[in-house]
Design a protein around this motif. Structure first.
Motif, PDB file in Angstrom:
ATOM      1  N   UNK A 274       0.785  -1.215   0.060  1.00  0.00           N
ATOM      2  CA  UNK A 274       0.075  -0.160   0.124  1.00  0.00           C
ATOM      3  C   UNK A 274       0.838   1.103  -0.046  1.00  0.00           C
ATOM      4  N   UNK A 275       1.656   1.253   0.757  1.00  0.00           N
ATOM      5  CA  UNK A 275       2.595   2.581   0.769  1.00  0.00           C
ATOM      6  C   UNK A 275       3.087   3.039  -0.596  1.00  0.00           C
ATOM      7  N   UNK A 276       3.682   1.835  -1.438  1.00  0.00           N
ATOM      8  CA  UNK A 276       4.185   2.117  -2.869  1.00  0.00           C
ATOM      9  C   UNK A 276       2.870   2.350  -3.586  1.00  0.00           C
ATOM     10  N   UNK A 277       1.795   1.905  -3.223  1.00  0.00           N
ATOM     11  CA  UNK A 277       0.713   2.285  -4.357  1.00  0.00           C
ATOM     12  C   UNK A 277      -0.019   3.605  -4.019  1.00  0.00           C
ATOM     13  N   UNK A 278       0.073   4.189  -2.863  1.00  0.00           N
ATOM     14  CA  UNK A 278      -0.885   5.589  -2.804  1.00  0.00           C
ATOM     15  C   UNK A 278      -0.540   6.512  -3.570  1.00  0.00           C
ATOM     16  N   UNK A 279       0.511   6.666  -4.621  1.00  0.00           N
ATOM     17  CA  UNK A 279       0.296   7.509  -5.594  1.00  0.00           C
ATOM     18  C   UNK A 279      -0.487   7.396  -6.601  1.00  0.00           C
ATOM     19  N   UNK A 280      -1.189   6.132  -6.557  1.00  0.00           N
ATOM     20  CA  UNK A 280      -2.320   5.762  -7.451  1.00  0.00           C
ATOM     21  C   UNK A 280      -3.554   6.002  -6.810  1.00  0.00           C
ATOM     22  N   UNK A 281      -3.876   6.304  -5.674  1.00  0.00           N
ATOM     23  CA  UNK A 281      -4.898   6.535  -4.877  1.00  0.00           C
ATOM     24  C   UNK A 281      -5.840   5.372  -4.684  1.00  0.00           C
ATOM     25  N   UNK A 282      -5.205   4.292  -4.720  1.00  0.00           N
ATOM     26  CA  UNK A 282      -5.763   2.883  -4.425  1.00  0.00           C
ATOM     27  C   UNK A 282      -6.448   2.919  -3.028  1.00  0.00           C
ATOM     28  N   UNK A 283      -7.710   2.455  -2.681  1.00  0.00           N
ATOM     29  CA  UNK A 283      -8.316   2.238  -1.460  1.00  0.00           C
ATOM     30  C   UNK A 283      -8.362   0.771  -1.042  1.00  0.00           C
ATOM     31  N   UNK A 284      -8.528   0.532   0.208  1.00  0.00           N
ATOM     32  CA  UNK A 284      -8.615  -0.752   0.609  1.00  0.00           C
ATOM     33  C   UNK A 284      -9.710  -1.680  -0.242  1.00  0.00           C
ATOM     34  N   UNK A 285     -10.835  -1.028  -0.627  1.00  0.00           N
ATOM     35  CA  UNK A 285     -11.772  -1.822  -1.075  1.00  0.00           C
ATOM     36  C   UNK A 285     -11.348  -2.323  -2.613  1.00  0.00           C
ATOM     37  N   UNK A 286     -10.209  -1.943  -3.217  1.00  0.00           N
ATOM     38  CA  UNK A 286      -9.873  -1.765  -4.716  1.00  0.00           C
ATOM     39  C   UNK A 286      -9.308  -3.552  -4.410  1.00  0.00           C
ATOM     40  N   UNK A 287      -9.055  -4.098  -3.535  1.00  0.00           N
ATOM     41  CA  UNK A 287      -8.172  -5.480  -3.294  1.00  0.00           C
ATOM     42  C   UNK A 287      -9.411  -6.396  -2.820  1.00  0.00           C
ATOM     43  N   UNK A 288      -9.722  -7.437  -3.379  1.00  0.00           N
ATOM     44  CA  UNK A 288     -10.703  -8.501  -2.555  1.00  0.00           C
ATOM     45  C   UNK A 288     -10.296  -9.908  -2.858  1.00  0.00           C
ATOM     46  N   UNK A 289     -10.343 -10.556  -1.964  1.00  0.00           N
ATOM     47  CA  UNK A 289      -9.841 -12.077  -1.909  1.00  0.00           C
ATOM     48  C   UNK A 289     -10.923 -13.099  -1.794  1.00  0.00           C
ATOM     49  N   UNK A 290     -11.143 -13.979  -2.423  1.00  0.00           N
ATOM     50  CA  UNK A 290     -12.425 -15.177  -2.482  1.00  0.00           C
ATOM     51  C   UNK A 290     -11.893 -16.303  -2.133  1.00  0.00           C
ATOM     52  N   UNK A 291     -12.039 -17.132  -1.283  1.00  0.00           N
ATOM     53  CA  UNK A 291     -11.706 -18.514  -1.071  1.00  0.00           C
ATOM     54  C   UNK A 291     -12.759 -19.495  -2.084  1.00  0.00           C
ATOM     55  N   UNK A 292     -12.036 -20.030  -3.120  1.00  0.00           N
ATOM     56  CA  UNK A 292     -12.851 -20.915  -4.041  1.00  0.00           C
ATOM     57  C   UNK A 292     -11.764 -22.158  -4.474  1.00  0.00           C
ATOM     58  N   UNK A 293     -12.561 -23.245  -4.574  1.00  0.00           N
ATOM     59  CA  UNK A 293     -11.803 -24.392  -5.009  1.00  0.00           C
ATOM     60  C   UNK A 293     -12.453 -24.674  -6.462  1.00  0.00           C
ATOM     61  N   UNK A 294     -11.658 -24.227  -7.453  1.00  0.00           N
ATOM     62  CA  UNK A 294     -12.269 -24.247  -8.870  1.00  0.00           C
ATOM     63  C   UNK A 294     -12.426 -25.720  -9.246  1.00  0.00           C
ATOM     64  N   UNK A 295     -11.894 -26.948  -8.649  1.00  0.00           N
ATOM     65  CA  UNK A 295     -12.278 -28.287  -8.905  1.00  0.00           C
ATOM     66  C   UNK A 295     -13.888 -28.342  -8.360  1.00  0.00           C
ATOM     67  N   UNK A 296     -14.340 -27.582  -7.329  1.00  0.00           N
ATOM     68  CA  UNK A 296     -15.437 -27.856  -6.795  1.00  0.00           C
ATOM     69  C   UNK A 296     -16.600 -27.114  -7.599  1.00  0.00           C
ATOM     70  N   UNK A 297     -17.090 -27.843  -8.655  1.00  0.00           N
ATOM     71  CA  UNK A 297     -18.185 -27.102  -9.417  1.00  0.00           C
ATOM     72  C   UNK A 297     -19.459 -26.316  -8.632  1.00  0.00           C
ATOM     73  N   UNK A 298     -19.819 -26.807  -7.525  1.00  0.00           N
ATOM     74  CA  UNK A 298     -20.888 -26.483  -6.689  1.00  0.00           C
ATOM     75  C   UNK A 298     -20.611 -25.065  -5.960  1.00  0.00           C
ATOM     76  N   UNK A 299     -19.323 -24.929  -5.819  1.00  0.00           N
ATOM     77  CA  UNK A 299     -18.956 -23.693  -5.095  1.00  0.00           C
ATOM     78  C   UNK A 299     -19.039 -22.582  -6.267  1.00  0.00           C
ATOM     79  N   UNK A 300     -18.866 -22.960  -7.636  1.00  0.00           N
ATOM     80  CA  UNK A 300     -18.850 -21.820  -8.526  1.00  0.00           C
ATOM     81  C   UNK A 300     -20.023 -21.404  -9.094  1.00  0.00           C
ATOM     82  N   UNK A 301     -21.089 -21.962  -8.616  1.00  0.00           N
ATOM     83  CA  UNK A 301     -22.470 -21.458  -9.119  1.00  0.00           C
ATOM     84  C   UNK A 301     -23.091 -20.588  -8.253  1.00  0.00           C
TER      85      UNK A 301
END
Length: 72
Positions: A45-72
């Protein structure tokens, strides 16, 4: 918004960092290490402040791409 499957490590994590540096929002999907990846991205983040990125611009999601039921 850039969506990256496998974004918690390796090439996916590096892509997320570069997209953030370019000013894009990023959503990462992975089955492991989401918390660690979010910590890593937020440490940049300190390196990225010049681009005015806020915390909401990064999101993480737990997902197993082999579990097709998770993907629906």
């Amino acid at each position: 918004m850039r969506w990256i499957v496998g974004g918690s490590s390796g090439i996916g994590l590096e892509l997320a960092k570069r997209y953030l540096q370019a000013g894009d929002s990023v959503g990462i999907f992975a089955h492991d290490y989401i918390d660690e990846a979010m910590i890593t991205l937020n440490k940049h983040r300190p390196k990225l402040k010049k681009t005015k990125i806020c915390v909401s611009d990064v999101q993480g999601y737990h997902a197993d791409m082999l579990d097709t039921e998770q993907l629906t």
